[in-house]
Design a protein around this motif. Structure first.
Motif, PDB file in Angstrom:
ATOM      1  N   CYS A   1      33.378  80.842  44.160  1.00  0.00           N
ATOM      2  CA  CYS A   1      32.617  82.005  44.633  1.00  0.00           C
ATOM      3  C   CYS A   1      33.267  83.308  44.184  1.00  0.00           C
ATOM      4  CB  CYS A   1      32.522  81.983  46.165  1.00  0.00           C
ATOM      5  SG  CYS A   1      31.464  80.680  46.821  1.00  0.00           S
ATOM      6  N   SER A   2      34.614  83.332  44.168  1.00  0.00           N
ATOM      7  CA  SER A   2      35.309  84.530  43.734  1.00  0.00           C
ATOM      8  C   SER A   2      34.998  84.845  42.275  1.00  0.00           C
ATOM      9  CB  SER A   2      36.816  84.336  43.926  1.00  0.00           C
ATOM     10  OG  SER A   2      37.526  85.502  43.537  1.00  0.00           O
TER      11      SER A   2
ATOM     12  N   VAL B   1      35.875  78.480  47.373  1.00  0.00           N
ATOM     13  CA  VAL B   1      36.173  79.908  47.421  1.00  0.00           C
ATOM     14  C   VAL B   1      36.577  80.407  46.039  1.00  0.00           C
ATOM     15  CG1 VAL B   1      37.794  81.644  48.326  1.00  0.00           C
ATOM     16  CG2 VAL B   1      36.772  79.979  49.875  1.00  0.00           C
TER      17      VAL B   1
ATOM     18  N   ALA C   1      29.320  85.434  48.100  1.00  0.00           N
ATOM     19  CA  ALA C   1      29.804  84.878  49.354  1.00  0.00           C
ATOM     20  C   ALA C   1      29.468  83.401  49.425  1.00  0.00           C
ATOM     21  CB  ALA C   1      29.183  85.618  50.532  1.00  0.00           C
ATOM     22  N   ILE C   2      30.169  82.649  50.275  1.00  0.00           N
ATOM     23  CA  ILE C   2      29.877  81.223  50.432  1.00  0.00           C
ATOM     24  C   ILE C   2      28.431  81.041  50.867  1.00  0.00           C
ATOM     25  CG2 ILE C   2      30.432  79.133  51.738  1.00  0.00           C
ATOM     26  CD1 ILE C   2      33.290  80.157  51.991  1.00  0.00           C
TER      27      ILE C   2
ATOM     28  N   ALA D   1      35.575  80.859  55.725  1.00  0.00           N
ATOM     29  CA  ALA D   1      36.036  79.692  54.965  1.00  0.00           C
ATOM     30  C   ALA D   1      36.559  78.598  55.888  1.00  0.00           C
ATOM     31  CB  ALA D   1      37.119  80.114  53.974  1.00  0.00           C
TER      32      ALA D   1
ATOM     33  N   TYR E   1      35.376  86.091  52.580  1.00  0.00           N
ATOM     34  CA  TYR E   1      35.396  84.651  52.852  1.00  0.00           C
ATOM     35  C   TYR E   1      36.055  84.323  54.194  1.00  0.00           C
ATOM     36  CZ  TYR E   1      34.629  85.027  47.851  1.00  0.00           C
ATOM     37  OH  TYR E   1      34.132  85.400  46.630  1.00  0.00           O
TER      38      TYR E   1
END
Length: 464
Positions: free
Chosen positions: A395-396, A392, A401-402, A367, A364
């Motif tokens: 996504c985690s 984030v 990924a973003i 970010a 990230y």
């Protein structure tokens, strides 16, 4: 052999005293500087009418022959002498007779060693600078080759923001630039000649200190004789400069050590600059970097030794000051050895560009760019920061990924997201848009390289 100061004493010196007292085993490396100082001193003595022209010519001829004989190994240093000064003087006297006995007129070993040390340190500073400039040039060459080698930049050893390998190399080049400037400052501050200060209170002879300073290449004589024979600030300052330089080399070495591991695999060292294991056949160890990292502590120790030795000394000369040489010489030798080996090691390493780029796609590191995207749409930065923090976190949990989020997913965190967000989050875009002065964009790193190269050229032209 009778001591030159034996007239005052009724007994011969004990052999243990001789062994403990002698500095010849380490100050013998200053033989050229000692002869250089004696040539200038005798030249001045003759001009001032203190010795005859015939004596001066005999002294010059004898000193030059001694220099030739030492450098051809026809004359070796004898452990029976107390220091390099007495070795040169007594060898000269044995060869030319009474004229050699007149060489020491109007000087003391106190100002003699002080001028020898300054001449030696000035020479060594220039040699260290040459090695460091060479390594800086190597960094510039490789930075040019890696202007678009994308990689993660780190804080707390966690992937933080995208940079390029060239940008990383220029960070170290700028550290070394400051090291050069520190060395130059030390050189400038110490560029004063102590010859003529005598033991501590100059002399009653009509000497010309400006003449000897000029002959020896100093900008001027030191202004106070007490300070001239007792000053070792330049030794401390040089060890401080070298300690900072070694700290920089150690930081670089630590990163190379980490990046050569399979966990990173950003670099691979050339076989000629790696070692193996006596038991594990697969090993390829970065021993050079580990030794540099370890030797940094050795140079730091030299600095502490000098400070501890000097801190309680009254004016002027004290025998404690003999301890300056081993610490300083070792620091100089260590730094030169490290610079001499790290340059070819770095020059021949292989950059694993795909591995770096792949690492930059995870963690990230875009970010902040995602938050900046929302800011440019009108959202205050602190609000954007919180939005992206939640994104984030999402996504985690989803292990993505973003960039892998659909537009609908992104809009669920904030309606300002549009289709152009994917272009803004592209790794190349993230780096290219960081074209602020000092940033990692290829164009800006190229400018940084040119600044360092101009600095190198300027330093080299100053030497010619």
């Amino acid at each position: 052999m009778a001591k030159m100061w034996a007239g005052r004493f009724s007994k011969e010196a004990d052999a243990k005293l001789d062994s403990f007292n002698t500095s010849l085993p380490f100050d013998c490396r200053m033989y050229a500087q000692d002869i250089q100082g004696s040539l200038a001193h005798s030249e001045m003595l003759e001009k001032q009418g203190i010795i005859s022209k015939e004596d001066k010519e005999a002294i010059h001829k004898g000193l030059k022959e001694i220099l030739t004989d030492i450098e051809s190994n026809e004359l070796t240093f004898s452990s029976s002498y107390e220091d390099i000064h007495m070795f040169i003087e007594e060898t000269l006297t044995n060869r030319i007779g009474d004229a050699g006995k007149r060489l020491h007129t109007a000087r003391s070993r106190n100002d003699q060693v002080a001028v020898d040390m300054r001449l030696y340190v000035k020479k060594e500073i220039k040699e260290i600078e040459k090695l460091l400039l060479k390594f800086m040039n190597t960094l510039c060459i490789h930075a040019k080759e890696n202007l678009d080698t994308f990689m993660p930049g780190y804080t707390h050893l966690q992937r933080a923001q995208p940079i390029t390998l060239g940008h990383w190399m220029m960070a170290y080049a700028n550290m070394f630039k400051r090291d050069i400037r520190r060395l130059e400052n030390t050189y400038d501050l110490m560029d004063e000649c102590p010859l003529g200060c005598g033991a501590l209170a100059t002399t009653t002879y009509p000497i010309d200190r400006n003449m000897t300073a000029e002959l020896l290449g100093f900008k001027n004589p030191v202004d106070n004789s007490l300070d001239g024979v007792s000053d070792r600030d330049y030794c401390v300052e040089l060890c401080s400069d070298l300690s900072i330089l070694m700290m920089h080399l150690s930081r670089l070495s630590e990163e190379i050590i980490s990046w050569c591991s399979l966990e990173f695999h950003y670099f691979e060292l050339d076989d000629a600059y790696s070692t193996g294991s006596s038991i594990m056949p697969q090993k390829k160890n970065p021993d050079i970097c580990e030794l540099i990292r370890g030797k940094s502590g050795r140079v730091f120790g030299s600095l502490l030794s000098l400070l501890s030795m000097l801190k309680g000394l009254p004016l002027a000369y004290n025998k404690d000051m003999q301890e300056d040489k081993e610490a300083l010489f070792d620091a100089i030798d260590t730094v030169k050895q490290c610079l001499d080996i790290i340059d070819p090691m770095f020059d021949t390493l292989t950059v694993c560009k795909e591995r770096m780029a792949n690492a930059a796609l995870h963690g990230y590191i875009n970010a902040t760019d995602c938050a900046d995207y929302l800011v440019k749409q009108g959202l205050p930065f602190r609000d954007a920061y919180h939005v992206i923090g939640k994104l984030v976190g999402y996504c985690s949990k989803e292990n993505k990924a973003i960039n892998d989020c659909t537009l609908e997913e992104l809009k669920s965190f904030h309606p300002y997201f549009k289709e152009d967000v994917y272009q803004a989050l592209d790794l190349k875009t993230c780096v290219l848009q960081r074209n602020v002065l000092g940033g990692p964009s290829p164009e800006e790193v190229q400018r940084q390289i040119e600044v360092i190269q101009d600095f190198i050229k300027g330093c080299e032209s100053d030497e010619t």
